[in-house]
Design an enzyme around this catalytic site. Sequence first.
Site, PDB file in Angstrom:
ATOM      1  N   GLY A 143       3.217  16.076  28.095  1.00 34.55           N
ATOM      2  CA  GLY A 143       3.853  14.993  28.861  1.00 34.55           C
ATOM      3  C   GLY A 143       4.349  13.890  27.953  1.00 34.55           C
TER       4      GLY A 143
ATOM      5  CB  SER B  81       9.655  13.747  27.756  1.00 32.95           C
ATOM      6  OG  SER B  81       9.154  13.820  29.073  1.00 32.95           O
TER       7      SER B  81
ATOM      8  N   GLY C 182       6.919   7.626  29.609  1.00 35.59           N
ATOM      9  CA  GLY C 182       5.725   7.006  30.189  1.00 35.59           C
ATOM     10  C   GLY C 182       4.554   6.912  29.216  1.00 35.59           C
ATOM     11  CB  ILE C 183       0.920   7.402  29.826  1.00 34.30           C
ATOM     12  CG1 ILE C 183       0.780   6.333  30.930  1.00 34.30           C
ATOM     13  CG2 ILE C 183      -0.354   7.494  28.987  1.00 34.30           C
ATOM     14  CD1 ILE C 183      -0.246   6.663  32.005  1.00 34.30           C
ATOM     15  N   GLY C 184       2.690   9.235  27.916  1.00 35.69           N
ATOM     16  CA  GLY C 184       2.753  10.198  26.802  1.00 35.69           C
ATOM     17  C   GLY C 184       3.592   9.677  25.656  1.00 35.69           C
TER      18      GLY C 184
ATOM     19  CB  SER D  63      -5.800   9.122  38.429  1.00 34.28           C
ATOM     20  OG  SER D  63      -5.685   8.238  39.524  1.00 34.28           O
TER      21      SER D  63
ATOM     22  CE1 TYR E 124      -1.735  12.225  39.828  1.00 35.77           C
ATOM     23  CE2 TYR E 124      -3.216  10.565  40.741  1.00 35.77           C
ATOM     24  CZ  TYR E 124      -2.432  11.036  39.699  1.00 35.77           C
ATOM     25  OH  TYR E 124      -2.366  10.327  38.516  1.00 35.77           O
TER      26      TYR E 124
END
Length: 263
Positions: free
Chosen positions: A29, A31, A33-35, A160, A173
């Site tokens: 992940g 690409s 945001g957080i990554g 989360s 989720y």
Amino acid sequence: MRYNNYAFSIIAIVFKGGFIMAKTVFISGASRGIGKSIVNCFARKGYNLVLVCKSSIEQLQEIGKIISDQYKVEARCYTCDVADSNAVNDLFRRLSEEGIQIDVLINNAGISYIGLLQDMTDEEWNQVINTNLSSCFFTSRAVLPQMISRHNGRIINISSVWGKVGASTEVAYSASKGGVNAFTKALAKEVAPSGISVNAIACGFIDTQMNKALTSNEKKSIFEEIPAGRPGTSDEVAEMVYKIVTASDYLTGQVISFDGAWT
Ligand code: NAP
């Protein structure tokens, strides 16, 4: 082939006449945001990187190019659907053939689904569970033999707060992240004798594209509920990940809430 490879510059750090290879971190992940923030943080600290996203390869390639130019680290960029066991196995087989060993595994890729449980299809349920939870199994299974033989390794799962307390209209989720939390604690017990630590960060509200469906009024009312009075930033999460990775391996089996005292 279920993945593409875009390799950039390779360096070794010369130290007192010998070669010390930088450690390698695998980030899913990566690409946005957080990554993406985790990528920047670890590149700044001199780590080589294996970066994975599902489809945004041009974005990922651009990130890889910028950080490899700026920090003189190696950044290998791949598309790989981490929800697909075969795709993950293919990627790790390829990395192994290329002699790439993973010192730090960061399972960050994730998707959300907002809607009533009664309206959810099997396919939508499986997509959330496989992307958020089964992916941690697929990647951990792939890296553990190497880590165990070196008696060293770090695994961090990005979870989360909904995995702890549950969220209405986000049942799948919440279930996936609750699974990640239990996975983290159980795997930590299994591999602590092998010198490997496994921890999770349970994020609260982090202002990324994952929350793009929320209106500014909805966001405002959420921020009013957060005692810290604001969302977390992806850079703050990245710094937290780095602190855990560089802490003693006695810090293991923990699910650390990072939510401004929201939950
Ligand atoms: P984001 O901005 O939506 O980014 C998601 C990343 O995951 C993208 O790089 C995406 O790649 C990748 N990805 C999605 N499905 C994938 C798959 N099947 N295989 C490979 N890569 C995949 O999300 P974010 O907010 O940064 O979230 C990162 C993590 O933090 C997630 O695990 C999320 O659950 C967790 N988290 C976020 C928040 C929050 O408020 N933002 C709160 C708690 C926890 P593509 O670009 O190719 O699609």
